[in-house]
Design a protein around this motif. Structure first.
Motif, PDB file in Angstrom:
ATOM      1  N   SER A  87       0.838  -1.199   0.000  1.00  0.00           N
ATOM      2  CA  SER A  87       0.000   0.000   0.000  1.00  0.00           C
ATOM      3  C   SER A  87       0.872   1.247   0.000  1.00  0.00           C
ATOM      4  N   ALA A  88       0.267   2.382  -0.328  1.00  0.00           N
ATOM      5  CA  ALA A  88       1.011   3.649  -0.317  1.00  0.00           C
ATOM      6  C   ALA A  88       1.539   3.953   1.082  1.00  0.00           C
ATOM      7  N   ASP A  89       0.706   3.747   2.110  1.00  0.00           N
ATOM      8  CA  ASP A  89       1.159   3.978   3.484  1.00  0.00           C
ATOM      9  C   ASP A  89       2.244   2.983   3.873  1.00  0.00           C
ATOM     10  N   GLY A  90       2.102   1.734   3.428  1.00  0.00           N
ATOM     11  CA  GLY A  90       3.121   0.737   3.707  1.00  0.00           C
ATOM     12  C   GLY A  90       4.449   1.116   3.070  1.00  0.00           C
TER      13      GLY A  90
ATOM     14  N   ARG B  37       5.489   4.177   2.391  1.00  0.00           N
ATOM     15  CA  ARG B  37       6.062   5.291   3.150  1.00  0.00           C
ATOM     16  C   ARG B  37       6.671   4.809   4.471  1.00  0.00           C
ATOM     17  N   LEU B  38       6.031   3.808   5.078  1.00  0.00           N
ATOM     18  CA  LEU B  38       6.587   3.248   6.308  1.00  0.00           C
ATOM     19  C   LEU B  38       7.941   2.589   6.023  1.00  0.00           C
TER      20      LEU B  38
ATOM     21  N   ASN C 150      10.547   5.261   5.736  1.00  0.00           N
ATOM     22  CA  ASN C 150      10.937   5.812   7.030  1.00  0.00           C
ATOM     23  C   ASN C 150      11.813   4.847   7.824  1.00  0.00           C
TER      24      ASN C 150
ATOM     25  N   SER D 204       7.409  -1.243  -4.102  1.00  0.00           N
ATOM     26  CA  SER D 204       8.100  -1.253  -2.807  1.00  0.00           C
ATOM     27  C   SER D 204       9.591  -1.011  -2.991  1.00  0.00           C
TER      28      SER D 204
ATOM     29  N   HIS E 167      10.469   2.635  -3.003  1.00  0.00           N
ATOM     30  CA  HIS E 167      10.481   3.232  -1.665  1.00  0.00           C
ATOM     31  C   HIS E 167      11.776   2.888  -0.928  1.00  0.00           C
TER      32      HIS E 167
ATOM     33  N   ASP F 243       4.896  -8.292   4.527  1.00  0.00           N
ATOM     34  CA  ASP F 243       3.611  -7.691   4.163  1.00  0.00           C
ATOM     35  C   ASP F 243       2.505  -8.740   4.160  1.00  0.00           C
TER      36      ASP F 243
ATOM     37  N   VAL G 108      -1.503  -1.409   8.852  1.00  0.00           N
ATOM     38  CA  VAL G 108      -1.645  -0.625   7.633  1.00  0.00           C
ATOM     39  C   VAL G 108      -2.095  -1.564   6.528  1.00  0.00           C
ATOM     40  N   GLU G 109      -3.240  -1.239   5.891  1.00  0.00           N
ATOM     41  CA  GLU G 109      -3.814  -2.095   4.845  1.00  0.00           C
ATOM     42  C   GLU G 109      -3.924  -3.539   5.337  1.00  0.00           C
TER      43      GLU G 109
END
Length: 221
Positions: free
Chosen positions: A62-65, A67-68, A71, A91, A94, A183, A211-212
């Motif tokens: 996912s997009a939030d995944g 970004r995590l 980070n 992924s 990212h 994931d 997340v997701e």
């Protein structure tokens, strides 16, 4: 105050991610028009046959995944990031953006589908992140068997029934304090892996991040 750029926000990277997320949003439509593979038939297919059958489906984080992941890599500053399951490279971008912004490190990623690997390589080149990414094409249990360097960060997002075998293969290269992220905790095939990392007797301290479909974040003890 100084400002710090983020590779994820560079136009060529953000445009590529937007394009791929939009395509991934049509995964259900794509799967519906592909020759049907019933659940009972999938068990009889090899990992390679299944990868070839679903080569048009993105199956992304996912997009939030994503970004995590970015980070986590920025915070831990790993020298060697290993990913099991490139797919089309969402992924991976990212992870690679975080490595680039850290100013050090590389991403080694694996993909069984030849067409997905080729598409991912094109995307990595177009985004300018290809110089920090190595794509290993083929069965990860074979391509990663030749890995000699330490694994400083591990992301598992390939076939869920292979996540535990891949982890066990790489465990000799995983030092205490290393983060291992998987994931899709909601998928039944990930069960044996989750049982392994959630048992501290196996050398991990694990937490599920909601997340997701869920990310399992495990620290090697």
């Amino acid at each position: 105050m100084p400002t710090h750029s983020c590779t994820l926000e560079e136009p060529r990277v953000s445009t590529a991610l937007t394009r791929m997320f939009e395509a991934a949003a049509r995964d259900d439509e794509t799967e519906a028009r592909l020759p049907g593979i019933r659940p009972d038939e999938r068990a009889a297919l090899t990992a390679q046959e299944l990868a070839d059958a679903v080569r048009e489906i993105y199956m992304p984080i996912s997009a939030d995944g994503g970004r995590l992941l970015y980070n986590l890599v920025r915070a831990t500053k790993p020298t060697s990031v290993v990913e099991f399951g490139t797919s089309y490279g969402i992924s991976t971008l990212h992870l690679a953006a975080a490595v680039r912004d850290n100013g050090t490190g590389r991403v080694v990623t694996t993909e069984m589908s030849r067409s997905k690997a080729a598409s991912a390589r094109e995307t990595f080149a177009a985004t300018g992140l290809d110089d920090v990414i190595t794509v290993l094409e083929g069965d990860a249990l074979r391509t990663l068997a030749d890995l000699r360097q330490p694994v400083d960060f591990l992301f598992l997002d390939g076939w869920k029934n292979l996540c535990l075998p891949v982890l066990r293969l790489l465990e000799p290269h995983i030092a205490p304090g290393t983060l291992v992220v998987a994931d899709d905790v909601d998928l039944p095939d990930l069960g044996p892996y989750l049982d392994h990392v959630r048992d501290t007797a196996n050398g991990y301290h694990s937490v599920t991040f909601p997340v997701e479909d869920g990310l399992e974040i495990s620290c090697r003890l």
